[in-house]
Structure formats: C-alpha cells, structure tokens
Design a protein around this motif. Structure first.
Motif, mmCIF file in Angstrom:
data_model
loop_
_atom_site.group_PDB
_atom_site.id
_atom_site.type_symbol
_atom_site.label_atom_id
_atom_site.label_comp_id
_atom_site.label_asym_id
_atom_site.label_seq_id
_atom_site.Cartn_x
_atom_site.Cartn_y
_atom_site.Cartn_z
ATOM 1 N N LYS A 112 7.272 32.273 -0.580
ATOM 2 C CA LYS A 112 7.018 33.611 -1.169
ATOM 3 C C LYS A 112 7.926 34.641 -0.859
ATOM 4 O O LYS A 112 8.613 35.143 -2.093
ATOM 5 C CB LYS A 112 5.901 34.060 -0.412
ATOM 6 C CG LYS A 112 4.615 33.356 -0.767
ATOM 7 C CD LYS A 112 3.309 34.221 -0.028
ATOM 8 C CE LYS A 112 1.974 33.376 -0.400
ATOM 9 N NZ LYS A 112 0.770 34.179 0.651
ATOM 10 N N MET A 113 8.677 34.430 0.292
ATOM 11 C CA MET A 113 10.158 35.223 0.392
ATOM 12 C C MET A 113 11.102 34.928 -0.532
ATOM 13 O O MET A 113 11.721 35.709 -1.180
ATOM 14 C CB MET A 113 10.308 35.441 1.915
ATOM 15 C CG MET A 113 11.500 36.453 2.193
ATOM 16 S SD MET A 113 10.818 38.370 1.390
ATOM 17 C CE MET A 113 9.343 38.538 2.385
ATOM 18 N N ALA A 115 3.912 46.926 5.656
ATOM 19 C CA ALA A 115 4.963 46.177 5.596
ATOM 20 C C ALA A 115 6.578 46.724 6.090
ATOM 21 O O ALA A 115 6.404 47.880 5.843
ATOM 22 C CB ALA A 115 5.287 45.767 4.302
ATOM 23 N N SER A 121 3.410 33.934 9.589
ATOM 24 C CA SER A 121 4.325 35.033 9.277
ATOM 25 C C SER A 121 5.393 35.471 10.003
ATOM 26 O O SER A 121 6.529 35.616 9.664
ATOM 27 C CB SER A 121 3.588 36.101 8.586
ATOM 28 O OG SER A 121 2.838 35.997 7.617
ATOM 29 N N HIS A 174 -1.870 42.080 2.743
ATOM 30 C CA HIS A 174 -1.237 42.592 1.716
ATOM 31 C C HIS A 174 -0.127 41.945 1.137
ATOM 32 O O HIS A 174 0.468 42.412 0.211
ATOM 33 C CB HIS A 174 -0.580 43.939 2.419
ATOM 34 C CG HIS A 174 -1.656 45.056 2.881
ATOM 35 N ND1 HIS A 174 -2.281 45.816 1.815
ATOM 36 C CD2 HIS A 174 -2.130 45.320 4.093
ATOM 37 C CE1 HIS A 174 -3.228 46.600 2.454
ATOM 38 N NE2 HIS A 174 -2.876 46.385 4.023
ATOM 39 N N GLN A 175 -0.092 40.730 1.259
ATOM 40 C CA GLN A 175 0.703 39.639 0.709
ATOM 41 C C GLN A 175 0.186 39.232 -0.617
ATOM 42 O O GLN A 175 -0.981 39.362 -0.893
ATOM 43 C CB GLN A 175 0.986 38.391 1.480
ATOM 44 C CG GLN A 175 2.011 38.610 2.696
ATOM 45 C CD GLN A 175 2.064 37.252 3.391
ATOM 46 O OE1 GLN A 175 1.574 36.306 3.039
ATOM 47 N NE2 GLN A 175 2.589 37.695 4.907
ATOM 48 N N GLY A 176 1.134 39.371 -1.812
ATOM 49 C CA GLY A 176 0.842 38.911 -3.186
ATOM 50 C C GLY A 176 0.468 40.222 -3.881
ATOM 51 O O GLY A 176 0.114 40.178 -5.074
ATOM 52 N N VAL A 214 5.685 41.178 6.024
ATOM 53 C CA VAL A 214 4.519 41.819 5.234
ATOM 54 C C VAL A 214 3.404 41.430 5.919
ATOM 55 O O VAL A 214 3.030 40.150 6.253
ATOM 56 C CB VAL A 214 4.591 41.539 3.686
ATOM 57 C CG1 VAL A 214 3.289 42.243 3.045
ATOM 58 C CG2 VAL A 214 5.888 41.623 3.174
ATOM 59 N N GLN A 215 2.473 42.212 6.103
ATOM 60 C CA GLN A 215 1.203 42.113 6.723
ATOM 61 C C GLN A 215 0.371 40.822 5.773
ATOM 62 O O GLN A 215 0.356 41.160 4.393
ATOM 63 C CB GLN A 215 0.355 43.217 6.942
ATOM 64 C CG GLN A 215 -0.652 43.282 8.169
ATOM 65 C CD GLN A 215 -1.200 44.775 8.082
ATOM 66 O OE1 GLN A 215 -1.976 45.112 7.320
ATOM 67 N NE2 GLN A 215 -0.489 45.613 9.364
ATOM 68 N N ASP A 216 -0.358 39.925 6.448
ATOM 69 C CA ASP A 216 -0.953 39.018 5.476
ATOM 70 C C ASP A 216 -1.977 39.437 4.608
ATOM 71 O O ASP A 216 -1.911 38.827 3.278
ATOM 72 C CB ASP A 216 -1.671 37.843 6.472
ATOM 73 C CG ASP A 216 -0.573 37.131 7.298
ATOM 74 O OD1 ASP A 216 -0.405 35.920 7.228
ATOM 75 O OD2 ASP A 216 0.075 37.608 8.177
ATOM 76 N N ALA A 225 6.595 43.524 -1.020
ATOM 77 C CA ALA A 225 8.104 42.980 -0.726
ATOM 78 C C ALA A 225 9.147 43.446 -1.944
ATOM 79 O O ALA A 225 10.007 43.943 -1.576
ATOM 80 C CB ALA A 225 8.093 41.714 -0.450
ATOM 81 N N ASN A 251 9.260 29.121 3.474
ATOM 82 C CA ASN A 251 8.802 30.672 3.214
ATOM 83 C C ASN A 251 8.952 30.682 1.648
ATOM 84 O O ASN A 251 9.992 31.618 1.499
ATOM 85 C CB ASN A 251 9.581 31.379 4.098
ATOM 86 C CG ASN A 251 9.103 33.018 4.027
ATOM 87 O OD1 ASN A 251 7.941 33.163 3.371
ATOM 88 N ND2 ASN A 251 9.441 33.844 4.820
#
Length: 943
Positions: A160-161, A94, A53, A125-127, A121-123, A131, A158
């Motif tokens: 997700k972003m 995040a 990340s 808390h991703q998903g 974003v802290q891993d 964000a 990346n």
C-alpha cells in the motif's frame, strides 16, 4: 510544559501549513504541523495502530513508543525536521515526517537538499487517501524549505505504501537492497504528478457531494411539534418525495414519550438515533447550530444542509459565527451546504430526495441546477417546470443545489460531481460570485468538454454572505475568460433556461447555417433578421402559408433536415383558423415525426399561440399533466417558459426521439441556438487546443537573473526603459529604440543617431499615446522639420521637462494595437489585445485569454475583437501581418508564464504593418508573485 531549551529549538509555528482536505471517500480531515503539545495525541494514535502497521513503519516489532520516541516525533524545528498530522475531531488518524539528510544518509542542515520521509496511517483510515494527501502537503513543505528530493525505505510487503509513492507521479528511482525497497523521487511537480493530483481532487470532491445528494439516511433537526415552520416543512417534503432511506425528525423539545411526527420516527437528539445517519438538515436558530453540529460529528454524520440564517449575510458577527461553523464541521470530517441554504434535490429513482423548501418534487430529467440564492433557486425551478399545475412534461432536473452562503460546498464542488454524473447532461448555474476563478475556469473547461455548462454570472458585487477573494479584472474580462473555458455565458434566468432546454434535448449544431420554415412570412423574416444579428447564416425563410397542413410541416421539416447545407432548423408557427387547419396536437406530432428522421440536427419552434401549441408539444408523447392539474395555475403569458416534446412516452421512447423546445419569441429561440452554435464550435476546437510553441532565441535564465537583480531594489516597481527593453529582448520582443530629447539640440542629436525619418513624441502621462491631442509628430524627414516640430510642441504644451519628449525612428505604417498582460491574484495571468485608441479605451473592444496561450488561442484572440476587420483588409485597405502579431502575443504569454514576478506588461502602441510588427512603447512592472493555490497540494478553501 515546554522548557526554554524547547522554545529555543523551535522556529516560529508555520500556521500557513494548516489545511483542510477532502479525502478519497468524500470525508474531510485537517492537516497541520505536529508540535510538542501533541504528545498525548501521538501516544493515543499509536496505540490504535495494528502491530502489522507498526512493523511496516519500524521494520521490527514496536508495540509502544518510548518517551524518547515521543520527544523525537513531537519536537521539530520546521526546517530540517518536520512532522505533519491528519486529524479528525482533533485526534490523529495519520502522521508523516521528514528528516533532512546528506549524501551519506546522516542528519544534515541546509544546503543539503534531500530528506527521508516516512508515514503511519491508522488502520481504520487506510484506503481513504490520507497518505496521498499527506504526501502532497509534506512535499510542498519540503520544497518551501529547500528540499528537492525525498527518499523512503519500505518493506516489500508494504504494497500500500509503495503504491502511494509510485502513483504520485513524481520522477523517481527504485532499488532493492538488504531486503528493503528504496525509493527516491524528485519533488518538482511534473505534468503527471499534477494530473494525478487533479484526478484525485475530482474524485474526492465529487464523492463528497454525492454523499450529500444520495444519503442512505436523513435526519431533520428542528422539526416543530405543530404543523408549519421550516423544519416540519422540509420533513414533509422529504417524506412526500418518497425517499427510500431512513428518515428521522429531531427536536430537543420533543416529549420523552413521543415516538412519531407525521409518521416519521421522532428523536430528541441525533445521538438518540440507532444506526448511522448520512445527512442532517439543520433548521434551528443560529445560536443552537453549534450544539447540533457537535452532536452530528460525534454520531458520525457525513454531511449537513444548514437552512438556518443569521450568518455572514447578517454582518461581521454573523461572519464570525459562519467561520466557527465551518471549522467545527470540518473538525469532524463533515461537509456543509449553506448556511442560509434553500436545500438540495435529487430526482434519481433510487434516491428521490427533496431536502429543500420546494413544496413539490421536480420532474426527473437530465439538467443539473446550482444557485447560491434561494430566491434564484425558486425562480429557476419555477421557470423550468411551471406548466399549469407546476410540474410539467417539459423537461426535468437531475439534481438541484441551492448553497446559500456557500461557506463550504461551492459551485466548484458541484461541478466536480456533475463532470462524471451519468444522470446529468447539462449544467445550469446562477453564480452571484466566483470564489476561486482560477479553479472554476479549469473545472469549467474540463466539464464543458464533456457536457454543456450554462452560467449566469453576477455583476461583480458579491452578496454580503459570500467570502470571496477580490479580483481586479473587469466583469467583461471575467466573462470573456469563462467563454474561453467553454462556458455558455448568458445574462438572465430566462436565457439560462432557454439555452438549457435546447442543449438538454437537442444535438449540437455542426455549424451556423440555419433553415427557417413556417406558416408566417413576417415571423420567418423576423427570425431571419435575428439570426443575422446573432452571427448565424440563415437561408431565406420558406413560407408554407397559413393554409399549411400538419403534413406540409412534416414534409418541409424533413426536407430541411435532409439538406446538407443546413445545420439547424427553426420552425415558425402562428395559429391557423379555418377548415383543414392543423390542430396543436396534430402539428406537434408531425414535427416530432419529421425530427426523428434526421436526429443529428437541432430543431426549434417559435410559436405565437392563441391556443395551446406549447402544451401540445409537451403532450405529443402523452406525458404532460392532466387538464385538471393545468387549471391550478395560469402562467403569465408574457413570461412563458419554453415547452418541449417529451422524450419518454409511457411505453418508452422511440429510437432517436428528442424533445423539441418551443419558444414564444423569435429572439429567445435564436439566442439559444446561437449559443449552441458557439458552444459546438468550441467543442470542436477544444479537441485540438493547439500548443504553446517553443522559440530557440528565448533566454529564460537570462531573464530570470535580470528579474532577480531588479527585485532586490524593492518589492514592487515599474522598471526603467532600458531594463524593460533588455527583459523583453530576452524573449525576442524588440522595442523600437527611443532617445530622450530634453532640448532641441539633443533631439537633433538623437535623430542623427537613429537616422531619419523620425517621430517626436511627448511622453508625459496626460499626453502619452494621445496622438489626437497633437502630442506626436510623425515622418520628420530632416533636422529642419524636427526643430520646427519641437518648437510647436513646446509652444502648445509647455516646457520640455513637462512634456518629456523623445525621438524615435519611424516604424512602417500599419494598424496601431495594444497588448497587455496582467497577473490577477484570483484569476491568474491574463493576456489582452485590442486596437489602440478609442476602440479599446472608449468602447472596451478588447479580447482576453488565460496564460499560457496556445497558437490556436493567439489566432482566435486577434480575431475576437469587433474591430478585427481593420487588420484583414477592411474596405480595400492592405491586410497587415497578423502572423507576426500572433507571434508577439505568444512570446509575451511565455514571458509572464515563465516569470510570475512580471505582474504587468503593456505594449502600446504595437504597429502591425503589412510586413512585421513594431513595438513602439513598453512598460513592465515587477513584484513578488502572488501565491498560487492551484499549483500546491489539494486544500479546501481556508476559512
């Protein structure tokens, strides 16, 4: 410690950017600006981010932040450099920041309107949608600071972003250069971005409620060591309901060696429980609640039901205690039902949760129920389910929420849950107050398009425990707006249950045509009269006579249902005595058999019983309680809940089976049917709500310039007549010219300018629009008549300076009406219409719609008032030009929708003639627009 240079570099801390948000999984987080005091939090946060990340954020290995980095990421001027953090438990999960740049991508200041944005974003808390929530908030901040466009550079891997940006719904451009994806997007909200935001809001809030209503494990804190008490009672209710998940009894006073209470594992603290706890029911004194909440937050509890009292309902000190409770729970990402709550119930077979003070679990069913007051909740459950032994086969509940002071979870949240809950077909709500009317009407409209929503609304005085924004709109106006949103508005709990039972188990009627049949001529006539009073179109009652058999009822009902001229059937029944008279069970089965032959039309029964037809209707499919159960309690015969024919016999329901609701009085049955008819009509119209028309002659920019110039004179003002005419003319609304007449000579001069015939009017506040007092003289054909009328007015009412007379050209004769628009801080912009004079002023005969109004809504608005027949040729009069009136309504709606600075408009009178409509008087008030929380980023109500 901040240095003087630091303090000088910073603008004032923008506290209004702080917000609590509901995340995708139903948890909560707090978003706030990053300050220089966050250096340690930032470093700790960064240490918990994975190397991958970090690489995606900085495009290179970046194991740790340097002192220079920490300074840069915590020192912001809150204008050109802004950083926001999402926090849980006070710690960062995040961050997002923007830096204003110029056309060359270099740091810049205003008026540059582009900024570069970046997230981390802290891993763990991703998903969770963190964000996406941060993007909404940083975009709102940027727009406030004059930034109109974001740019972001993202590595192709990346994904997700990239998805966060592309899914947001903004208008964007995408390019690829030097191995980097560059995204540019405008920050002006679009229809798609608003739709995306509201869809995310619905999913998040629905999941947050689902976590409270379907927990995998439950703990009750405050369980007494001896039987009795609130905590011990709730523990027993959860256990007896058969909740399949883990259950714990918690009390700090338990002996260390105590292992169980009532066969439930006992613990002294939530922290002593091995494994996760999803829901905690709090039943301890108010002063002990903060400690319990903190322990729950540290243990990772998802939600709380706080039964404890002593909060806002007890006065100012309790209100502060309630505010602190909400803030503490939100800091840990938990949601609260309560405080001062009655509890929650979920009858789903996989859940069977009775975390409430109700001693018995309601029968499973398809009705969702929400109440703020515990007493009202008890009454609702009792009226819906009481039948002899208390739990009946009448119908059942899917979920029940009694929110108490509803400091956090409110009716809006529960509506979000019910919207796509497959176990709920009808929603019943008793609302003592509506905290966010604008959002409630939006959610209600969407919910009502999918399933019926029946509401009893408080009279406008909120209970002391409810923190709600005040609305200036009268109670009747709010009720009308709810009806516009598809809400079925009723006045009592009895009507709430009556309508709910019909809607839960009968199809919607296709129209207002009602067949009436039965074995009592007088009861049939009474039902017929009530149908007429409710605006239905009943056919003449069919009298089967008191000698009718069950087969006669079956045959007559089948024929009525098969008749295409009937949309619904009301069966009236009195007990028959004598040989061959049908028994209750026999008659109930006959009615049910006939109803299944034509399942697309609703059937209702009005019964006057000596025996037990209501019980027989309930027992027709063999699911009612046994006689021994029914002997436990005798219902009040004057306040019986309607019964129904159950849908689920032991061997499974036959295809098309419907519960047949039975009512002890004709007026109750007909009122419920009338509400169903109106709701069915709304559903059909909602499928095609119409459109907001465009008019080529509207000068939106010119109106905006005029408004800006006028507002420079002051913060709130009623503008002059000349400016009023100019502003309205920009939207195609022409006000008939009126010239001041401070003397008879000037009146004559004004008349010559306008041309005869003219009207002479006194515009003093006590005489304005009061033709009945003699302050208006019409059809003055020449100067002689004008001077005579002028003399009469001054003789009757005083000097010209007191009368403020004006001369106005005569408009074509027609019907005098009044049109108003007002922006209410809580409900939004409202357009109102009625006839001028006593009809609107004395009788309150006004109709209301939320702005913007569509063409279909304008048409219905004109026809919604009780005196509407006067516009359409009543008793031989000439019909007036209602299309011209509707166009006027649409133009005014556009004006207040396009320019929220127009906070109040009154057009009075508007004379609607056989050809055209003339505006004879107008007032406009301007002010800075009230804040609109429905257009900004998603937030939970501030506390």
């Amino acid at each position: 410690m901040q240095s003087p240079a630091d303090r000088q570099d910073r603008h004032e801390y923008p506290a209004h950017w702080e917000a609590d948000v509901v995340l995708r999984d139903g948890g909560t987080a707090r978003i706030r600006p990053i300050t220089i005091d966050d250096a340690d939090r930032l470093v700790s946060f960064y240490e918990q981010v994975s190397d991958e990340s970090k690489y995606y954020r900085f495009f290179a290995p970046y194991p740790r932040l340097s002192a220079k980095d920490v300074h840069r990421f915590t020192h912001h001027d809150f204008v050109d450099r802004v950083g926001l953090a999402a926090t849980i438990g006070g710690e960062f999960i995040a961050t997002v920041r923007y830096d204003r740049i110029n056309a060359n991508g270099m740091p810049a200041s205003s008026p540059a309107d582009e900024a570069e944005v970046a997230f981390l974003v802290q891993d763990a808390h991703q998903g969770r949608g963190v964000a996406s929530a941060l993007l909404e908030h940083i975009a709102a901040v940027a727009r406030e600071r004059g930034i109109r466009r974001f740019a972001a550079e993202v590595l192709p891997a990346n994904t997700k972003m990239i998805k966060v940006f592309t899914d947001a719904g903004y208008t964007q451009k995408r390019s690829f250069e030097d191995g980097v994806v560059r995204l540019e997007f405008d920050l002006e909200p679009t229809d798609r971005s608003v739709a995306v935001q509201r869809a995310r809001e619905q999913r998040a809030e629905a999941r947050s409620v689902r976590r409270l209503l379907a927990p995998g494990s439950v703990a009750v804190v405050g369980v007494g060591r001896t039987p009795g008490g609130v905590g011990r009672s709730v523990l027993g209710n959860i256990r007896d309901a058969g909740h399949p998940g883990r259950l714990y009894a918690v009390n700090k006073a338990f002996p260390a060696d105590l292992e169980e209470v009532d066969a439930v594992p006992a613990r002294r603290s939530v922290r002593d429980i091995d494994g996760p706890v999803d829901l905690v029911v709090v039943a301890v004194p108010a002063d002990q609640v903060p400690t319990v909440v903190a322990e729950c937050g540290e243990h990772g509890v998802q939600g709380l039901v706080v039964l404890s009292a002593g909060y806002a309902e007890s006065g100012p000190e309790g209100r502060e205690r309630q505010r602190a409770l909400v803030q503490l729970a939100r800091a840990y990402g938990m949601r609260i039902i309560g405080p001062n709550a009655f509890g929650v119930i979920n009858t789903a077979p996989a859940v069977r949760l009775n975390a409430s003070l109700a001693p018995e679990m309601p029968r499973p069913g398809r009705i969702g129920m929400f109440a703020q007051s515990g007493a009202i909740g008890i009454a609702l459950l009792s009226r819906l389910h009481r039948r002899g032994g208390g739990v009946t086969g009448v119908t059942g509940v899917s979920t029940f929420v009694s929110a108490g002071n509803r400091a956090d979870v409110s009716g809006n949240d529960v509506l979000q849950y019910w919207y796509d809950d497959p176990d709920t077909d009808v929603a019943l709500m008793y609302l003592e107050s509506i905290g966010n009317p604008r959002k409630f009407t939006r959610l209600a409209r969407r919910t009502a398009a999918a399933k019926p929503l029946v509401v009893v609304q408080g009279t406008g005085t909120a209970p002391q425990g409810h923190a709600v924004r005040a609305t200036r709109l009268p109670h009747d106006t709010v009720s009308a707006l709810l009806r516009q949103a598809g809400v079925i508005r009723v006045d009592t709990i009895t009507e709430l249950v009556d309508a709910g039972l019909l809607l839960a188990r009968q199809p919607l009627p296709a129209g207002p045509r009602v067949a009436i049949l039965g074995n009592s001529e007088s009861l049939g006539v009474l039902t017929y009269d009530r149908c007429l009073a409710e605006g239905l179109r009943p056919a003449r009652p069919v009298d089967l006579t008191t000698a009718a058999t069950a087969e006669d009822f079956r045959r007559a009902l089948g024929q009525a249902l098969a008749d295409d001229t009937h949309d619904a059937v009301v069966v009236t029944v009195i007990p028959a005595i004598g040989e061959g008279a049908p028994g209750d069970a026999e008659l109930a089965e006959a009615l049910r058999a006939a109803a299944t032959t034509v399942p697309g039309k609703p059937v209702l029964v009005v019964h006057v019983e000596l025996g037990g037809l209501a019980e027989a209707l309930s027992a027709a499919a063999s699911t009612a309680p046994q006689a021994a159960d029914r002997q436990a309690e005798t219902p009040d015969p004057t306040d019986r809940p309607p019964a129904a024919l159950p849908e689920t016999p032991p061997d499974g329901p036959p295809d098309g089976t419907h519960l047949i609701p039975a009512y002890p009085a004709a007026e109750r049955a007909v009122r419920a049917l009338a509400e169903a008819v109106r709701y069915g009509q709304w559903r059909r119209e909602a499928a095609d709500p119409g459109r907001v028309p465009e008019y080529d002659d509207i000068d939106e920019k010119g109106a905006a310039r005029l408004i800006d110039n006028l507002l420079r004179r002051g913060q709130g003002l009623t503008i002059g007549q000349e400016e009023t005419c100019e502003l309205l003319a920009a939207y195609g609304i022409r006000v008939r010219r009126a010239l001041p007449a401070p003397s008879a000579e000037e009146a004559a001069e004004a008349a010559r300018t306008l041309g005869y015939p003219v009207a002479l009017k006194a515009t003093a506040p006590h005489l304005r629009h009061r033709a009945d007092l003699g302050g208006v003289r019409l059809d003055l054909a020449d100067e002689e008549q004008l001077r005579r009328a002028y003399a009469e007015l001054t003789d009757l009412f005083g000097k010209p300076e007191e009368l403020r007379p004006v001369v106005q050209g005569m408009a074509p004769r027609g019907v005098d009406t009044v049109v108003r628009a007002v922006i209410d801080p809580a409900a939004g912009a409202v357009l109102s219409f009625g006839l001028a004079g006593a009809a609107s002023q004395l009788l309150g005969d006004m109709a209301h719609r939320l702005v913007p109004v569509t063409d279909r809504e304008a048409t219905s608005l004109v026809r919604s008032i009780r005196t509407a027949p006067l516009l359409f040729g009543w008793r031989g009069s000439t019909p007036v030009d209602t299309p011209a009136l509707e166009e006027l309504l649409l133009r005014l709606s556009r004006l207040v929708d396009d320019h929220p600075e127009v906070v109040a408009v009154t057009l009075e009178p508007v004379v609607v003639a056989p050809h055209g409509a003339s505006v004879l008087g107008a007032t406009v008030r301007l002010a800075p627009p009230p804040a609109r929380d429905d257009l900004g980023p998603r937030t939970m109500p501030a506390y």
